[in-house]
Each structure stands twice: as C-alpha cells, then as structure tokens.
Design an enzyme around this catalytic site. Structure first.
Site, PDB file in Angstrom:
ATOM      1  CG  HIS A   1      -1.898 -11.336   5.194  1.00 16.29           C
ATOM      2  ND1 HIS A   1      -2.141 -12.264   4.208  1.00 16.29           N
ATOM      3  CD2 HIS A   1      -2.660 -10.260   4.881  1.00 16.29           C
ATOM      4  CE1 HIS A   1      -2.997 -11.767   3.343  1.00 16.29           C
ATOM      5  NE2 HIS A   1      -3.341 -10.559   3.734  1.00 16.29           N
TER       6      HIS A   1
ATOM      7  N   GLY B   1       0.414  14.242  -3.146  1.00 15.43           N
ATOM      8  CA  GLY B   1       0.182  12.900  -3.693  1.00 15.43           C
ATOM      9  C   GLY B   1      -0.943  12.884  -4.718  1.00 15.43           C
TER      10      GLY B   1
ATOM     11  CE1 TYR C   1       0.414   2.966   3.932  1.00 12.98           C
ATOM     12  CE2 TYR C   1      -1.045   1.218   4.704  1.00 12.98           C
ATOM     13  CZ  TYR C   1      -0.866   2.477   4.154  1.00 12.98           C
ATOM     14  OH  TYR C   1      -1.961   3.244   3.815  1.00 12.98           O
TER      15      TYR C   1
ATOM     16  CG  ASN D   1      -7.709 -11.345   0.333  1.00 11.67           C
ATOM     17  OD1 ASN D   1      -8.362 -10.299   0.281  1.00 11.67           O
ATOM     18  ND2 ASN D   1      -6.578 -11.452   1.011  1.00 11.67           N
TER      19      ASN D   1
ATOM     20  CE  LYS E   1      -1.347   6.777   5.788  1.00 10.44           C
ATOM     21  NZ  LYS E   1      -1.317   7.960   4.871  1.00 10.44           N
TER      22      LYS E   1
ATOM     23  CB  ILE F   1      -6.889   7.898  -3.340  1.00 11.46           C
ATOM     24  CG1 ILE F   1      -6.889   6.383  -3.137  1.00 11.46           C
ATOM     25  CG2 ILE F   1      -8.190   8.485  -2.780  1.00 11.46           C
ATOM     26  CD1 ILE F   1      -6.834   5.940  -1.685  1.00 11.46           C
TER      27      ILE F   1
ATOM     28  CB  THR G   1      -4.809   3.465   6.299  1.00 12.48           C
ATOM     29  OG1 THR G   1      -5.208   2.108   6.091  1.00 12.48           O
ATOM     30  CG2 THR G   1      -3.548   3.455   7.156  1.00 12.48           C
ATOM     31  CG  ASP G   2      -8.881  -0.067   7.084  1.00 13.84           C
ATOM     32  OD1 ASP G   2      -7.735  -0.079   6.606  1.00 13.84           O
ATOM     33  OD2 ASP G   2      -9.819  -0.751   6.624  1.00 13.84           O
ATOM     34  CD  GLU G   3      -3.211  -1.845   5.771  1.00  9.42           C
ATOM     35  OE1 GLU G   3      -2.078  -2.075   6.228  1.00  9.42           O
ATOM     36  OE2 GLU G   3      -3.548  -2.092   4.614  1.00  9.42           O
TER      37      GLU G   3
HETATM   38  P1  NAD Z   1      -0.407   5.784  -4.170  1.00  6.32           P
HETATM   39  O1  NAD Z   1       0.787   5.017  -3.770  1.00  6.32           O
HETATM   40  O2  NAD Z   1      -1.144   5.412  -5.411  1.00  6.32           O
HETATM   41  O3  NAD Z   1      -0.008   7.338  -4.329  1.00  6.32           O
HETATM   42  C1  NAD Z   1       0.881   7.978  -3.461  1.00  6.32           C
HETATM   43  C2  NAD Z   1       1.328   9.269  -4.139  1.00  6.32           C
HETATM   44  O4  NAD Z   1       2.217   9.963  -3.233  1.00  6.32           O
HETATM   45  C3  NAD Z   1       2.119   9.054  -5.439  1.00  6.32           C
HETATM   46  O5  NAD Z   1       1.658   9.939  -6.429  1.00  6.32           O
HETATM   47  C4  NAD Z   1       3.550   9.358  -5.052  1.00  6.32           C
HETATM   48  O6  NAD Z   1       4.342   9.828  -6.132  1.00  6.32           O
HETATM   49  C5  NAD Z   1       3.355  10.405  -3.971  1.00  6.32           C
HETATM   50  N1  NAD Z   1       4.494  10.497  -3.045  1.00  6.32           N
HETATM   51  C6  NAD Z   1       5.137   9.467  -2.411  1.00  6.32           C
HETATM   52  N2  NAD Z   1       6.145   9.944  -1.682  1.00  6.32           N
HETATM   53  C7  NAD Z   1       6.135  11.300  -1.822  1.00  6.32           C
HETATM   54  C8  NAD Z   1       6.935  12.347  -1.284  1.00  6.32           C
HETATM   55  N3  NAD Z   1       7.958  12.102  -0.444  1.00  6.32           N
HETATM   56  N4  NAD Z   1       6.649  13.620  -1.640  1.00  6.32           N
HETATM   57  C9  NAD Z   1       5.619  13.892  -2.495  1.00  6.32           C
HETATM   58  N5  NAD Z   1       4.843  12.930  -3.029  1.00  6.32           N
HETATM   59  C10 NAD Z   1       5.095  11.654  -2.695  1.00  6.32           C
HETATM   60  O7  NAD Z   1      -1.359   5.773  -2.914  1.00  6.32           O
HETATM   61  P2  NAD Z   1      -2.961   5.758  -2.819  1.00  6.32           P
HETATM   62  O8  NAD Z   1      -3.432   4.362  -2.849  1.00  6.32           O
HETATM   63  O9  NAD Z   1      -3.491   6.751  -3.758  1.00  6.32           O
HETATM   64  O10 NAD Z   1      -3.139   6.285  -1.312  1.00  6.32           O
HETATM   65  C11 NAD Z   1      -3.197   7.680  -1.049  1.00  6.32           C
HETATM   66  C12 NAD Z   1      -3.283   7.887   0.443  1.00  6.32           C
HETATM   67  O11 NAD Z   1      -4.440   7.231   0.945  1.00  6.32           O
HETATM   68  C13 NAD Z   1      -2.103   7.314   1.228  1.00  6.32           C
HETATM   69  O12 NAD Z   1      -1.796   8.214   2.272  1.00  6.32           O
HETATM   70  C14 NAD Z   1      -2.632   6.007   1.801  1.00  6.32           C
HETATM   71  O13 NAD Z   1      -1.994   5.675   2.998  1.00  6.32           O
HETATM   72  C15 NAD Z   1      -4.093   6.343   2.012  1.00  6.32           C
HETATM   73  N6  NAD Z   1      -5.047   5.211   1.923  1.00  6.32           N
HETATM   74  C16 NAD Z   1      -5.039   4.384   0.847  1.00  6.32           C
HETATM   75  C17 NAD Z   1      -5.997   3.378   0.751  1.00  6.32           C
HETATM   76  C18 NAD Z   1      -6.024   2.429  -0.433  1.00  6.32           C
HETATM   77  O14 NAD Z   1      -6.782   1.464  -0.392  1.00  6.32           O
HETATM   78  N7  NAD Z   1      -5.262   2.665  -1.490  1.00  6.32           N
HETATM   79  C19 NAD Z   1      -6.936   3.212   1.786  1.00  6.32           C
HETATM   80  C20 NAD Z   1      -6.897   4.070   2.891  1.00  6.32           C
HETATM   81  C21 NAD Z   1      -5.952   5.087   2.939  1.00  6.32           C
HETATM   82  O1  DAU Z   2      -7.015  -0.968   4.355  1.00  8.66           O
HETATM   83  C1  DAU Z   2      -6.529   0.161   3.685  1.00  8.66           C
HETATM   84  C2  DAU Z   2      -5.230  -0.186   3.003  1.00  8.66           C
HETATM   85  O2  DAU Z   2      -5.565  -1.013   1.890  1.00  8.66           O
HETATM   86  C3  DAU Z   2      -4.448   1.031   2.540  1.00  8.66           C
HETATM   87  O3  DAU Z   2      -4.084   1.781   3.661  1.00  8.66           O
HETATM   88  C4  DAU Z   2      -3.209   0.613   1.733  1.00  8.66           C
HETATM   89  O4  DAU Z   2      -2.547   1.747   1.215  1.00  8.66           O
HETATM   90  C5  DAU Z   2      -3.677  -0.260   0.586  1.00  8.66           C
HETATM   91  O5  DAU Z   2      -2.561  -0.717  -0.156  1.00  8.66           O
HETATM   92  C6  DAU Z   2      -4.486  -1.443   1.101  1.00  8.66           C
HETATM   93  O6  DAU Z   2      -3.645  -2.363   1.850  1.00  8.66           O
HETATM   94  P1  DAU Z   2      -3.806  -3.956   1.701  1.00  8.66           P
HETATM   95  O7  DAU Z   2      -2.543  -4.562   2.150  1.00  8.66           O
HETATM   96  O8  DAU Z   2      -5.065  -4.438   2.301  1.00  8.66           O
HETATM   97  O9  DAU Z   2      -3.984  -4.018   0.103  1.00  8.66           O
HETATM   98  P2  DAU Z   2      -3.346  -4.945  -1.025  1.00  8.66           P
HETATM   99  O10 DAU Z   2      -4.007  -4.523  -2.296  1.00  8.66           O
HETATM  100  O11 DAU Z   2      -1.872  -4.984  -0.996  1.00  8.66           O
HETATM  101  O12 DAU Z   2      -3.875  -6.407  -0.618  1.00  8.66           O
HETATM  102  C7  DAU Z   2      -5.246  -6.679  -0.429  1.00  8.66           C
HETATM  103  C8  DAU Z   2      -5.366  -8.099   0.088  1.00  8.66           C
HETATM  104  O13 DAU Z   2      -4.940  -9.004  -0.963  1.00  8.66           O
HETATM  105  C9  DAU Z   2      -4.485  -8.395   1.283  1.00  8.66           C
HETATM  106  O14 DAU Z   2      -5.158  -9.267   2.186  1.00  8.66           O
HETATM  107  C10 DAU Z   2      -3.266  -9.111   0.683  1.00  8.66           C
HETATM  108  C11 DAU Z   2      -3.859  -9.834  -0.509  1.00  8.66           C
HETATM  109  N1  DAU Z   2      -2.930 -10.033  -1.642  1.00  8.66           N
HETATM  110  C12 DAU Z   2      -2.291  -8.908  -2.116  1.00  8.66           C
HETATM  111  C13 DAU Z   2      -1.382  -9.028  -3.159  1.00  8.66           C
HETATM  112  C14 DAU Z   2      -0.645  -7.809  -3.681  1.00  8.66           C
HETATM  113  C15 DAU Z   2      -2.730 -11.284  -2.184  1.00  8.66           C
HETATM  114  O15 DAU Z   2      -3.348 -12.281  -1.771  1.00  8.66           O
HETATM  115  N2  DAU Z   2      -1.834 -11.402  -3.233  1.00  8.66           N
HETATM  116  C16 DAU Z   2      -1.139 -10.327  -3.718  1.00  8.66           C
HETATM  117  O16 DAU Z   2      -0.300 -10.514  -4.664  1.00  8.66           O
END
Ligand code: NAD
Ligand code: DAU
Length: 338
Positions: A278, A7, A152, A251, A156, A12, A128-130
């Site tokens: 939510h 990924g 999701y 939010n 995870k 990230i 993830t914390d989720e």
């Molecule tokens: P993202 O969606 O931006 O990136 C995911 C990447 O994985 C992409 O490049 C996608 O092409 C690749 N991918 C998806 N399916 C695949 C597969 N089958 N084989 C190979 N590659 C594949 O995600 P992100 O926000 O960068 O999150 C990265 C990791 O961190 C995830 O595991 C997510 O659960 C975790 N995480 C994210 C957050 C956040 O706030 N974004 C917080 C905590 C944990």
């Molecule tokens: O907590 C870690 C997680 O944070 C990661 O594991 C996930 O990959 C990452 O996507 C993120 O999940 P959230 O669901 O918290 O993130 P998101 O950016 O989708 O939404 C953040 C907050 O904003 C959530 O309470 C929903 C709200 N929201 C989101 C969208 C897309 C809105 O109010 N309107 C929107 O259109």
C-alpha cells in the site's frame, strides 16, 4: 476531426465523452466525430453514456484494444486517440494480475502500433501518478525515476514507457499524462470514495485499510478531462505532463469528511487489514502543465465532494446493479487467482 476514445464507457473516459459531445472541452467543438472503443468489462457501463446516447456524432464500438484488426480499422481516418482503456483497480491487480498485463501492456502496444501504422495525428496515453511509486515528502517532477509498487502501477508504467518509445522510435506524436486520484459521478462503487459513500447510504461500515494514514491527492474528474483536452490540443509530442488536484488528504481525514456529509458517526468506520504494497503517499508536481498549458484545477474539493455524495444519493438506480454484479464491498470480495 475524428477522435477515438478507448475505455470511453468507464468512469473518466465517459466523462470525457459526455463533455466532448456538449462542446465543453477546450480546443474541441460539437462538430467533432467521436468513436468509443470499449470492451465493456465489469467497469464499462452503457449507462455511463446514456446522457449522450443516440447522438449522430457518437459511435460506440464494443471491442478489445488487444485486437489488432479492430484497432487498425478504427485508426484509419482518426486524428486523435485518447487512450483510457485499462484495468484500473489496484485491489484487483493484487487478486490477479494477468489481465492487467494483457490489457494495459499488450493492449496499449497493439493500439500504438496501429496508430503508428495509420499516421494518427496525436496519441494521448492516460497514465497515472502511481508509476512513480510512493513519496514521503515533496512532489515528483515528470523526470523522476519510475518505481511502481502494485501490479496495476507496474503495468501502467510499462505502457507509459512503451508509448514514449513509440514516439522516439517511430515519431508517433505521443503525450503521456500522469494524474492523481480522481473522484466524481459514475465512478465504479468498488473504488474508495464511491464504496465508502454507497456503504454509508446502505447503513454499512466503511472498510478503512491499515491505520488510514495513506495520503492521496484528489482531483475532480471534470478537471482531469479539461487537462487532458489541453494536452491533446497543445501538448508537445514526446512530453509527459503531471496532473494533480492540490488536495492531499489522509484516508482517515477523507473518511471523517464523508461521515460528516452523510450524518454518520465514527462507529461506521471498520479498520480492516492493510492492502499489500500500500503506497503511503502520492504527490505530483504540476508546474509544467500549469506553465505550458495554463492548467489549474477549478473544482474546490469541499464542493466537489459534497456534489459527488449527493450524486450517489440520487442515483441508486445507477450503482445498485453494479454492487449486485461485482459484490462491491471492499477487497475482501476479491479472490486471489494469479
Ligand atoms: P475504469 O476502470 O472506470 O474504466 C476502464 C474502461 O476500460 C472500462 O470502460 C473498461 O470496460 C475498458 N476496458 C478495460 N479493458 C479493456 C480492453 N481490453 N479493451 C477495451 N476496453 C477495455 O477506469 P478509470 O478510473 O476511468 O480510468 C481510466 C484511465 O485513467 C485508466 O487508464 C487509468 O489507469 C487512468 N487513471 C485513473 C485514475 C483514477 O483515479 N481513476 C487516475 C489516474 C489515471
Ligand atoms: O493515483 C491514481 C490512481 O488512483 C489511479 O491510477 C487508479 O486507477 C485509481 O484506482 C486510484 O488508485 P488508488 O489505489 O489510490 O485508489 P482506491 O480508490 O482503490 O483507494 C484510495 C485509497 O483508499 C487507497 O489509499 C486505499 C484506500 N482504501 C481503498 C479501498 C477500496 C481503503 O482504505 N479501503 C478500501 O476499501
């Protein structure tokens, strides 16, 4: 050392790779070889790796983590796996969850098996914390029971527990990290902060779910990647490490800050239907990683958010094609399938 980053073309993962390539992560140097395995889904983007493209120490493999042949080949000679690859957007998991189970659960299992078969030295699963669910007061320690609510988070949680079972059963040196919400450059414009910022930059309203009281703990992606490097380098196998930002914000308060930064008024906020299941609030207790590995977030939220807003304002060339491709305008564009 050879490091496999799954990924690594996502938000990230690509930050981790860009930092690795310039020797900016503790415990790792510019001499390390880095292999990215990415399927390049809607969330994977070559442009995310453009700043380090062409470096001889970086190899990018387009492949699926569910493919045991690819995983097996890449594990040979690999010292460290940092596993980011996942379907990561909660709203997409409501629209259709099959791909979440396939990639997050089956794909992770396939990688873990390949890593165990090839005796990989360390496997960091980015969870993830989720997985903990939602908490009205206080913070979760690492041994808190998992009660995921979204598809999701459920997928995870499954991958997180399978990884820990690989440690107990096969002795694979696994560490699991559970991190809070990340923000920063190169985040796909369908996640909240980039969606809100790019909407305002285009003169469109912010779609705020429900009453906007849901609380998230925001962490700059740079701090998350530094924490992951500490865990990869010195984390104890079989252990779980929470990673948080210490900036809990409802939010609607986040939205107020963005309106101010972009010089927009409250009329630019549109209350829309709430997300299904939510979660009200996430909050991780980060004392373990602080005490054991000396981690603390460094990027102050005010500065990180202002820098992020500026980055999106300066990088229309990066996000406009993504919005055209996925129609990123909030959950209303996602059609439920399964
Ligand atoms: P993202 O969606 O931006 O990136 C995911 C990447 O994985 C992409 O490049 C996608 O092409 C690749 N991918 C998806 N399916 C695949 C597969 N089958 N084989 C190979 N590659 C594949 O995600 P992100 O926000 O960068 O999150 C990265 C990791 O961190 C995830 O595991 C997510 O659960 C975790 N995480 C994210 C957050 C956040 O706030 N974004 C917080 C905590 C944990
Ligand atoms: O907590 C870690 C997680 O944070 C990661 O594991 C996930 O990959 C990452 O996507 C993120 O999940 P959230 O669901 O918290 O993130 P998101 O950016 O989708 O939404 C953040 C907050 O904003 C959530 O309470 C929903 C709200 N929201 C989101 C969208 C897309 C809105 O109010 N309107 C929107 O259109």
């Amino acid at each position: 050392m050879r490091i496999l980053v799954t990924g690594g073309a996502g938000f990230i993962g690509s930050h981790f790779v860009r930092q690795l390539m310039v020797g900016a992560l503790p415990g790792y140097g510019v001499e390390d070889d880095v292999v990215v395995l990415d399927r390049f889904t809607y969330a994977g983007n070559e442009a995310n790796l453009a700043p380090v493209a062409g470096r001889s120490r970086l190899r990018v493999v387009r492949g699926d983590i569910c493919d045991p042949v690819v995983g097996g080949e890449l594990m040979r000679g690999t010292d460290l796996v940092v596993h980011f690859a996942a379907e990561s957007h909660v709203d997409r998991s409501i629209a259709g969850s099959a791909e979440f189970v396939r990639t997050n659960v089956l794909g992770t299992h396939t990688l873990l098996q390949a890593a165990a078969d090839h005796g990989v030295g360390k496997f960091v699963l980015v969870s993830t914390d989720e997985v903990y669910g939602s908490i009205a007061e206080g913070s979760w320690p690492e041994d808190h029971p998992l009660r995921p609510n979204s598809l999701y988070a459920g997928s995870k949680a499954a991958s997180d527990l399978v990884a820990l079972a690989f440690h107990r059963t096969h002795g694979l040196p696994v560490c699991v990290t559970r991190c809070s919400n990340n923000y920063g450059p190169y985040q796909h414009p369908e996640k909240a902060i980039p969606l809100f910022v790019t909407n305002l930059l285009d003169g469109r309203p912010i779609p705020l779910y429900g009453d906007g009281r849901n609380v998230r703990d925001w962490l700059h992606v740079d701090d998350h990647c530094r924490a992951l490097a500490l865990v990869a380098d010195r984390g104890r196998p079989g252990e779980i490490y929470n990673i948080g930002g210490g900036t809990e914000l409802a939010n609607r308060d986040l939205v107020s800050r963005l309106l101010e930064l972009l010089g927009a008024g409250p009329e630019m906020v549109e209350r829309v239907a709430d997300r299904k299941a939510h979660d009200l609030r996430y909050s991780v207790d980060c004392s373990k990683i602080g005490e054991e590995l000396g981690y603390a977030p460094r990027v102050p939220f005010e500065r990180g958010l202002a820098d992020t807003v500026r980055w999106y304002a300066d990088h229309r060339d990066w996000w406009e094609p993504l919005r055209r491709l996925t129609g990123a305008a909030g959950a209303e564009t996602l059609v439920e399938t399964s």
